[in-house]
Structures are given as structure tokens and as C-alpha cells.
Write a protein that holds these residues in place. Structure first.
Motif, short mmCIF file in Angstrom:
data_model
loop_
_atom_site.label_atom_id
_atom_site.label_comp_id
_atom_site.label_asym_id
_atom_site.label_seq_id
_atom_site.Cartn_x
_atom_site.Cartn_y
_atom_site.Cartn_z
N ALA A 5 12.26 -5.25 13.53
CA ALA A 5 13.05 -4.97 14.81
C ALA A 5 13.56 -6.09 15.39
N ASN A 6 12.84 -7.39 15.41
CA ASN A 6 13.45 -8.73 15.91
C ASN A 6 13.27 -9.50 14.83
N GLN A 7 14.46 -10.04 14.52
CA GLN A 7 14.83 -11.00 13.37
C GLN A 7 13.93 -12.33 13.54
N ARG A 8 13.35 -12.60 14.73
CA ARG A 8 12.55 -13.90 15.12
C ARG A 8 11.11 -13.51 15.05
N THR A 9 10.65 -12.31 15.03
CA THR A 9 9.28 -11.74 14.76
C THR A 9 8.69 -12.46 13.62
N SER A 10 7.56 -13.47 13.74
CA SER A 10 7.04 -13.78 12.60
C SER A 10 6.21 -12.75 11.74
N PHE A 11 6.11 -13.00 10.44
CA PHE A 11 5.57 -12.25 9.74
C PHE A 11 4.01 -12.57 9.45
N ARG A 12 3.64 -13.76 10.31
CA ARG A 12 2.46 -14.24 10.55
C ARG A 12 1.48 -13.30 11.25
N THR A 13 2.12 -12.61 12.08
CA THR A 13 1.37 -11.90 12.96
C THR A 13 1.85 -10.51 13.01
N ARG A 14 3.07 -10.16 12.51
CA ARG A 14 3.35 -8.84 12.41
C ARG A 14 2.74 -7.97 11.55
N CYS A 15 2.72 -6.83 11.77
CA CYS A 15 1.97 -5.89 10.96
C CYS A 15 2.85 -4.73 10.22
N LEU A 16 2.68 -4.48 8.95
CA LEU A 16 3.57 -3.50 8.38
C LEU A 16 3.19 -2.15 8.88
N ALA A 17 3.74 -1.03 8.85
CA ALA A 17 3.39 0.35 9.12
C ALA A 17 2.44 0.75 8.49
N PRO A 18 1.31 1.64 8.88
CA PRO A 18 0.39 1.96 8.19
C PRO A 18 0.63 2.66 6.52
N ASN A 19 1.73 3.32 6.73
CA ASN A 19 2.12 3.93 5.40
C ASN A 19 2.63 3.19 4.28
N ILE A 20 3.12 2.04 4.65
CA ILE A 20 3.55 0.91 3.82
C ILE A 20 2.59 -0.19 3.24
N LEU A 21 1.50 -0.15 3.97
CA LEU A 21 0.26 -0.91 3.56
C LEU A 21 -0.31 -0.75 2.07
N PRO A 22 -0.24 0.38 1.77
CA PRO A 22 -0.71 0.75 0.33
C PRO A 22 0.04 0.05 -0.74
N LYS A 23 1.39 0.28 -0.72
CA LYS A 23 2.25 -0.35 -1.52
C LYS A 23 2.16 -1.95 -1.36
N ALA A 24 2.22 -2.41 -0.13
CA ALA A 24 2.01 -3.98 0.02
C ALA A 24 0.86 -4.32 -0.65
N THR A 25 -0.34 -3.91 -0.67
CA THR A 25 -1.67 -4.31 -1.28
C THR A 25 -1.41 -4.19 -2.66
N SER A 26 -0.77 -3.27 -3.20
CA SER A 26 -0.74 -3.05 -4.69
C SER A 26 0.27 -4.25 -5.18
N LEU A 27 1.30 -4.62 -4.25
CA LEU A 27 1.99 -5.84 -4.94
C LEU A 27 1.38 -7.20 -4.89
N LEU A 28 0.70 -7.34 -3.67
CA LEU A 28 -0.09 -8.62 -3.44
C LEU A 28 -1.12 -8.53 -4.56
N ASN A 29 -1.60 -7.79 -4.96
CA ASN A 29 -2.92 -7.64 -6.03
C ASN A 29 -2.29 -8.22 -7.47
N GLN A 30 -1.01 -7.42 -7.52
CA GLN A 30 -0.25 -7.97 -8.91
C GLN A 30 -0.03 -9.58 -8.72
N ALA A 31 0.37 -10.11 -7.59
CA ALA A 31 0.80 -11.62 -7.41
C ALA A 31 -0.17 -12.23 -7.54
N ILE A 32 -1.57 -11.81 -7.14
CA ILE A 32 -2.65 -12.60 -7.30
C ILE A 32 -3.03 -12.76 -8.68
N THR A 33 -3.00 -11.54 -9.34
CA THR A 33 -3.50 -11.52 -11.06
C THR A 33 -2.51 -12.63 -11.58
#
Length: 899
Positions: free
Chosen positions: A351-379
Motif C-alpha cells: 500500500a505504501n511503497q516506503r513501508t519497510s518489509f522488515r516490519t510489514r506482515c503479509l496477509a495470512p492467506n499468503i503466509l503458507p506460500k511465503a513459508t514454502s518459498l523460504l524453505n526452498q531458499a534455505i535448502t
């Protein structure tokens, strides 16, 4: 080895070099994703067929290294090439040694060791100079510059690529001039491309675009798709940065109420975004046609935020889906890890281009997809044994759990991210992020002591890399308020939560723990001020700390300090008395409401035409800042109040605060000064020995950057009367030029520099300038360089006076330029104005100030200014006119040393 075999190997290796070069131009190393909107570039090693199996061990090792690299085993490739290098060194085969070194240097860059890469490039450039291979020397300098860019050192990159003179012409011996001298068109593309990226990193977007467009014109003739993808991508990035600058300026114009200007700037930004989108789309299409997955991904990661910014949701969604599919085709690499993290940040519109992703939370329905992608990145990161990339992926996953309020898992993942960062000494810029994240998690759990410790670790880590991270990239600098400042403010808020305000506190002396707590709070605030100024002025600012100085030890027993800290829901005011006693008061007003009311106060000061003055806003601010401590001032005999202000509070005249009971302004009760940071202020008293002034002024009308500045008819009288009080020299109108100023400063030491001309304190350092003769301007960065180019071992610059300057009302960022003007100009003190005023009263204030300063050795600078301002309030003017309205006298501000 037979001669023909040597020749064939050399031919294959040279071809290998050239093919690589077309793919790796200024693509640099993987940059860290510590700040949003940083593109993640990649590079390709010298790829090509190596001669058929040969008996020579070194040749087999080179072949083995290529095979390992093609499978993603970069560390294994380095091991093979290092062995081959050793053999070539023993056999004194310097030609093959140089080529293997080039493979090694790019491999080191890929695994995140740019310092190692730079060392290897130094060895290579020395070799190419020795053998007179100028073409390869120029190309090596270009690639070395990419390593410097990746380290956040674009000025070093520019020196290698161009080494510009004062007219911005490139010198002989630079990468660009070598390429042109040897008719190396590909080398010229590389140098121009790298130079464009380096200029973008320094914030010179106009010149960056010029270099990159020149590069594109050459690339079109070369018909090399890989090069064209790179140039187009860089051009897109440059136009995005330029657009963001327009949007930031539009926000500033909105803050100060200039809606027409804000609309114009936003339209300009949209046009620049449209150009960026065109270049990035073309880059993506060419990369797709060439099956260049990495090149296409780089373009898509930059395109998606543009779609979001302009509400092109369908385009953004389609691009994101396509990018997610492409991600699966990327080989295991650091590039894949960082690109994955980028895609996680882009899973929903911001919503705000200057909002930091360090403190911004994704919508609850997006979190599972984000979790899956990050686990792949960790591997992937673990498979590569890339601790730095693993740290970022783990930390992002920890933030996902933080958003879910699953705090045990959040702490576990963030702790693992912290451990991974500690494995790599070069990961300080990720380490502080995870220490901050741990602090937030512990704070949410109510574990205050643990949270404080974590925040302190984050700040201690951040301080070790402060200059690098705050000056590396102008795009990063503008995200300061969202990415850096909250760490300091959160720590201060946690520590203040244990202290009682003066309204409820026990009147006894502070306990030992409370004293230490306040000392830590003030130290944190001081570190924040340092970081803010470093961030604002960027690479041009070299801050000189005054060692082991504190508010309790400034050598003045009648001076009190007031620190303000603006938090989201309230503002803290901390009083420091000469005895070391600290007092706390709160302003129970939301941040935005505070900004609005402070702006209204300032606008009231500037409404002088009806000759009436509503004191209500001034009374309110007086009640906030001064009234809670009145008895303390009386009991300790305070004569001077020094303000260490935060945010919007820097932009108002403390002198005009009004006591409704005494019916007096604050300046009638106390001398007033402001400092950006106590540890940046030299508190030695004014040396009156051999005081001399260099007085410069502009009385004529001038036009600069399309803006016309009216003539200041009383400037000549102002300077004449000042020189009657203090001896010196004047430079007026056409004599007042950058060159004449530099000549005069080089010939004689002037403890006082008085400049009577129009000036602006803008939201950007390049917008902070003074108007000089011949329709020219002098930025404060340039003024700083002129002053510091002259040795001042005998006597420092005691005072820089700037009359007729102004600061944009309501713009918090513009006030940073004002707060740091003395420091940036290398002066102990600065006398400046918050807004341009009638130059009749300027003459009166300046003359009375210098008269008091020169005639009474016991009068401090703050007291001399106080006397001059009271003179106007009480109607003591040379022309018999009344100038009692605060508009005329309150904008004068003493910054820095007040003694």
C-alpha cells in the motif's frame, strides 16, 4: 608442451574470456537484500568448449573447474582452479595464470567475497600493465569497479572507470578512456554501463541515464543480446530511482502544503516510471527469447513493484506467477536464494511503497506460500554452504513466524539466522537485522530486559557499519526512517518505560540504576543523530566526533539541555541539568498530530502582515517543553537552554515559545541554542584572538535552476556595518563566486564566514545551497569541500553565518540539512535563519550580534544573539520602526557551539 598446443589452449581460453565478458558486464556480485527494492544481479563465468582432454594436469583442472561451475558447485570450481593456478605459477606461465585468475575472481564474487575479488583484480591489472595488454587492462578495471559497487563504494568504482576532472571529463588511464583509445567497443559498453550504475548509486541519476543511454547506442550496433539485456535492465533501474526521487519530493511538497508542485512532481515520476517499464519489458522479452532465465528474472523482479505502484494488479499477478515458475528453472546459486526472498516480498501489493518489509506482515492467506518459498531458499543456501544467503532466508522465515505470533518458532529461526550471519565476518549488515528481530519478538512477549539487550546488540553492530550502510546507496538512504531509525527509537522507548515523568516522580535524586538508564538513553539518541546526519549527507559527510564528551561535562554550569524523542504515540522530553540530574516529561500527542500542530505554530510565526500574533500555539509548545521544568531552571540558575531536537521540532523557533503567565517569550528568559548531537559539538569557548570575518553578499536579483531570487537591497549595508565591528574582507555580487571564495580562503584564515544571500535547505543535499554571484549556486557539500581544503591548524572556523536562508516548513528531512549545517561546513557554530525575512531586521540582528560578541569577552554566542533579539522585541531599532512580531526576530537560530 608443443607450441601449437600452447597456441590452441591460449586461443580457447581467450575465447572463453570474451564470451564471459559479454555476459558479465557490470552485473557485479549478488548484493544483499537488506533493503527493499535492491535488484539482485548475477554473472556468468567464462563459458565455452575447452580443448579436448589433454594430458597436462593444469588443463584438466581448468576443465574440471568449468564442469563443477556448470553444475552450481562454485566452491568446487574454485578449488580446481586454485590448483591449476599453482601449477601455472610454478611453470612461470603468466599468460594462462592471468586467465585462470579471472575465472577465480568472478567465482569469488559469486560466493560473496568481493574483497578477495578486488585483491585478485589488482594482481591482474598489474599484469596487464606489465605486458602492455591495454584492452584487457581496461576491461579488468571495469570488472573491478563492479566489485566496488557491490561493496557500496561507487566512488572508488567511478575513479577506476572515469577518474573525472572538475569538468566531469574522464582522464587517460581510466577504463572508459582505455576502451576508446583501443577502439574496444565492447569494453566501452562495459565501462559506460558500470559507470552508469555507479552514478546511480551516488544519486546522480541524470548522469547515470546519460552514460547508460550512450552504452545502449553502442550495444544496438554490436547486436549482442546478453549485453542489451544488461543495459536495458540498468536503464530501467536508473529511471526507477529517478522516479522515486520525484515521489519523495512530491511528498515533501505535500507536507508543506504546495499541492500544485506535488502534483507536478508526481506526474514527472509517472513519466519516468513509464520509461523504466518500457526498458525493463524490452529487457525481459529479449532475455526470454534468448532463454536467459537469470536476465529475465532480474527484469521481472523490478517490473512487479512498478505494476503495483500504478495499480496494474493483473499485470503484477501474471508477472509474479511467471517469475515463480522461472524460479524453479534457476540453478542452485546465491542468485536463486536472493531472488526467492525478493519474490516473497512481492507476493502482495504494498500500500505504501516506503513501508519497510522488515516490519510489514503479509496477509495470512499468503503466509503458507511465503513459508514454502523460504524453505526452498534455505535448502539451496545450505547446499551451497553459503552462510550469508542462508542467514537472510532463515531471518525472513523467522519474520513470517513473528507475523503469525508463533514466537517460539520465530525465535528459533531468527536465532539460526543470527548464527549463520556470525559464520561470515562480512555479514554484519544482516546480523543487526536479526538482533533487531529478536528484540521485537521478546518485546512482544513482554520480556523487556531481554528485548533491551537484543536492541543494544543490534545498535552496536549497526554502529560498526554505520558509514558503509548509510552512504552506500542513495536509494537506501531514503528508506532510513523505516529501516534504521525504528531500532534506536524502540530501544529508547523500552528504556523510558521504566522511568517516571516529573509529574509523578519522587523529588529525590535519581537512583544509580536510573542515572545509568538515562545515560544509555541519551547515548542512544546521540548515536541516532549521528546516523541521521550520515544518512542525509551521504558520502560527502565526514563526521568528526568529539571524544568522551557528554551532556554532564560541557564546562558550563548555567546551561541546561533538552532532548526530545518523537515516538508514534507520544514524545519524550528529557532535561539534563549541570549537576547531572535528569528529568523526564511526556507530550501525550500522536506523532502526526504533533507534526500538524508544530506546523501550525510555525505558520503563525510567519503570518505578520496583519501585525497581530496569536500566542496560543506558542503557549501550547511552551507548556509541553518548558513548563514541566521551570522550577528546576530557577533552582539551578540556568541562563542558557540547548535543545537537541528530533524530527519536525528542528524546524521551529524555540525563541518564540510564550509564557502566558509572565507574558514573555522564551528568549526573554533564556539564551537559546540547538545542537544536532552533543558528541558532534566542540564546546570550547569562542577564541576571540585575531577575529576576522570574510563577508560575502548578493544584493542583485539572481536566477538559479529556473527560480528567480529577488535582490536584497540592504545586504551592502549589512556587510559594511559588520566590517565596522570586526575587521575583515568583503566579496559582493559578481565578486562573490565559488572561485573567488576558494582563492580567499586559501590565502588567509578567517575565523568567521558571513554569507548574506538567499539559500535553501532542501530534502536532498543537492537541494541545499546558497545563491552566489553571476546566477550561480554553491551547495553545502561544495562549501564543505572548499573549507576543508584549507589547513586550519592555527584557528578553526568559529562561526558560519547564513542570513536570508530558509527551510521548507513541515519537511522533516529538510531540517536535517539545517541541523547539520555547522558540522557539514566544518564550523564550530552556525547562525542561520528558518525563513527568509525582511533584510532591514537582518541588518539590525547581525550588527547587534557582532557588536556584542566583539565588545564583551564574557558574552557567549548564544547570549549575544539573545541580546540582539531582545533589542528588536523591545523596539530598539535604528530606523524607529517596530519589529516586535516574532516573524522578524525568531527565525535566527544558533546551531552548534553556543559558548
Amino acid at each position: 608442451m608443443p607450441t601449437d598446443r600452447k597456441s590452441r589452449l591460449r586461443q580457447f581460453l581467450v575465447v572463453l574470456c570474451l564470451i564471459s565478458f559479454t555476459c558479465s558486464l557490470w552485473l557485479g556480485v549478488q548484493t544483499s537484500p537488506t533493503i527493499q527494492s535492491q535488484e539482485k544481479s548475477t554473472w556468468f563465468l567464462r563459458i565455452g568448449e575447452v580443448a579436448k582432454a589433454q594430458s597436462n594436469v593444469a588443463e584438466r583442472l581448468v576443465q574440471q573447474g568449468l564442469e563443477r561451475h556448470q553444475t552450481g558447485d562454485t566452491r568446487g570450481a574454485i578449488e580446481s582452479w586454485q590448483k591449476a593456478l599453482t601449477i601455472y605459477q610454478k611453470n612461470n606461465n603468466s599468460a594462462h595464470e592471468a586467465i585462470v585468475r579471472e575465472n577465480l575472481v568472478r567465482a569469488y564474487q559469486q560466493i560473496g567475497q568481493p574483497e578477495q575479488a578486488i585483491n585478485r583484480w589488482n594482481e591482474l591489472t598489474a599484469y596487464y600493465r606489465q605486458v602492455g595488454n591495454w584492452q584487457f587492462l581496461g576491461r579488468s578495471l571495469s570488472e573491478q569497479s563492479q566489485a566496488y559497487n557491490s561493496l557500496g563504494q561507487p566512488l572508488k568504482a567511478i575513479a577506476l572507470l572515469c577518474n573525472p576532472d572538475k569538468y566531469n571529463n574522464c582522464r587517460d588511464g581510466s577504463a572508459l578512456e582505455i576502451a576508446r583509445a583501443t577502439s574496444d567497443r565492447m569494453g566501452e559498453v562495459a565501462a559506460l554501463g558500470s559507470l552508469g550504475d555507479a552514478k546511480r548509486l551516488t544519486g546522480d541519476y541524470e548522469l547515470a541515464i546519460k552514460y547508460l543511454e550512450n552504452s545502449l547506442e553502442i550495444v544496438k550496433k554490436l547486436k549482442t543480446p546478453a549485453l542489451r539485456v544488461s543495459v536495458l535492465n540498468s536503464l530501467g533501474n536508473a529511471y526507477i530511482s529517478s522516479a522515486q526521487l520525484k515521489y519523495r519530493r512530491a511528498d515533501s511538497a505535500t507536507q508543506i502544503g504546495d499541492n500544485p508542485e506535488a502534483n507536478k512532481l508526481r506526474n514527472d515520476g509517472k513519466q519516468l516510471d513509464a520509461k523504466a517499464l518500457g526498458y525493463l519489458r524490452e529487457s525481459s522479452e529479449i532475455a526470454r527469447s534468448q532463454k536467459d532465465i537469470s536476465g529475465e528474472m532480474r527484469s521481472l523482479v523490478r517490473i512487479i513493484p512498478l505494476y503495483y505502484r500504478h495499480n496494474l494488479t493483473t499485470d503484477a499477478t501474471n508477472s509474479l506467477q511467471h517469475a515463480t515458475k522461472l524460479l524453479e528453472q534457476l540453478p542452485d546459486s546465491r542468485a536463486r536464494v536472493y531472488t526467492t526472498i525478493d519474490l516473497v516480498h512481492l507476493l502482495e501489493p504494498v500500500a505504501n511503497q516506503r513501508t519497510s518489509f522488515r516490519t510489514r506482515c503479509l496477509a495470512p492467506n499468503i503466509l503458507p506460500k511465503a513459508t514454502s518459498l523460504l524453505n526452498q531458499a534455505i535448502t539451496v543456501a545450505q547446499r551451497l554452504q553459503d552462510f550469508r544467503a542462508e542467514s537472510f532466508a532463515l531471518g525472513e522465515l523467522g519474520h513470517i513466524y513473528e507475523c503469525r505470533q508463533e514466537y517460539p518458532q520465530a525465535l528459533e529461526m531468527t536465532g539460526r539466522a543470527r548464527s549463520a550471519a556470525e559464520q561470515n565476518l562480512k555479514s554484519q549488515d544482516s546480523l543487526y537485522l536479526w538482533e533487531w528481530q529478536i528484540g521485537r519478538i521478546l518485546k512482544a512477549q513482554g520480556k523487556t530486559d531481554g528485548a533491551i539487550s537484543a536492541y543494544e546488540r543490534a545498535i552496536n553492530t549497526l554502529e560498526t557499519i554505520r558509514r558503509d550502510i548509510l552512504t552506500a546507496n542513495r536509494d537506501i538512504q531514503f528508506d532510513f526512517r523505516d529501516t534504521i531509525e525504528p531500532i534506536y527509537h524502540d530501544l529508547v522507548a523500552l528504556r523510558l518505560s521504566s522511568e517516571q515523568p516529573v509529574q509523578t516522580a519522587n523529588k529525590s535524586l535519581l537512583s544509580k540504576d536510573s542515572k545509568e538508564n538515562f545515560r544509555s538513553i541519551l547515548k542512544t539518541i546521540d548515536l541516532l543523530k549521528l546516523a541521521e546526519l550520515q544518512n542525509f549527507f551521504g558520502n560527502d559527510c565526514v563526521l568528526s566526533l568529539i571524544p568522551q564528551q557528554s551532556i554532564d561535562n560541557t564546562g558550563n554550569s548555567t546551561t541546561a539541555f533538552l532532548n526530545t524523542i518523537i515516538l508514534e504515540d507520544k514524545t519524550a522530553v528529557i532535561l539534563s541539568l549541570p549537576s547531572g540530574q535528569k528529568k523526564l516529561s511526556w507530550i501525550p500527542v500522536q506523532r502526526q498530530d504533533l507534526i500538524n500542530r508544530i506546523n501550525e505554530f510555525r505558520r503563525g510565526l510567519e503570518r505578520f502582515r496583519d501585525n497581530t500574533y496569536d500566542t496560543s500555539p506558542a503557549e501550547e509548545v511552551y507548556d509541553w517543553l518548558i513548563r514541566p521544568f521551570i522550577e528546576d531552571f530557577k533552582q539551578t540558575g540556568i541562563k542558557t537552554i540547548v535543545f537537541v531536537q528530533d524530527g519536525i521540532l528542528r524546524s521551529i523557533a524555540m525563541t518564540a515559545l510564550y509564557d502566558r503567565q509572565l507574558k514573555q517569550f522564551l528568549i526573554q528568559q533564556y539564551a537559546i541554542a540547538t545542537v544536532p548531537s552533543i558528541n558532534l559539538t566542540d564546546t570550547k569557548p569562542l577564541s576571540r584572538k585575531e577575529l576576522r570575518v570574510l563577508a560575502l553578499g548578493l544584493s542583485q536579483t539572481a536566477t538559479v535552476d529556473g527560480t528567480t531570487f529577488a535582490g536584497l537591497k540592504n545586504v551592502i549595508r549589512e556587510i559594511t556595518e559588520i566590517l565596522q565591528k570586526i575587521p575583515g574582507k568583503k566579496l559582493l555580487d559578481d565578486e562573490f563566486t565559488n572561485l573567488r571564495l576558494q582563492e580567499e580562503l586559501s590565502q588567509k584564515v578567517y575565523p568567521i564566514l558571513h554569507i548574506a544571500t538567499h539559500g535553501k535547505f532542501g530534502a536532498e543535499p543537492q537541494d541545499t545551497f546558497i545563491v552566489t554571484g553571476k546566477n550561480q549556486k554553491l551547495t553545502f557539500n561544495e562549501l564543505d569541500r572548499q573549507i576543508k581544503s584549507v589547513s586550519r591548524n592555527t584557528q578553526p572556523l568559529e562561526l558560519l553565518s547564513l542570513t536570508a536562508c530558509e527551510t521548507a516548513v513541515g519537511d522533516e528531512r529538510a531540517t536535517l540539512g539545517l541541523a547539520g549545517v555547522a558540522i557539514q561546513a566544518g564550523a564550530k557554530s552556525a547562525l542561520a535563519t528558518l525563513w527568509a525575512i525582511d533584510d532591514v531586521t537582518t541588518v539590525q540582528i547581525a550588527t547587534d550580534f557582532y557588536s556584542k560578541l566583539s565588545s564583551d569577552r564574557n558574552t557567549t554566542k548564544a547570549q549575544a544573539l539573545q541580546a540582539a533579539q531582545i533589542g528588536l522585541i523591545e523596539g530598539k531599532t535604528a530606523d524607529g520602526q517596530k519589529y516586535t512580531h516574532p516573524y522578524y526576530w525568531s527565525p535566527f537560530l544558533l546551531i552548534g557551539n553556543w559558548l
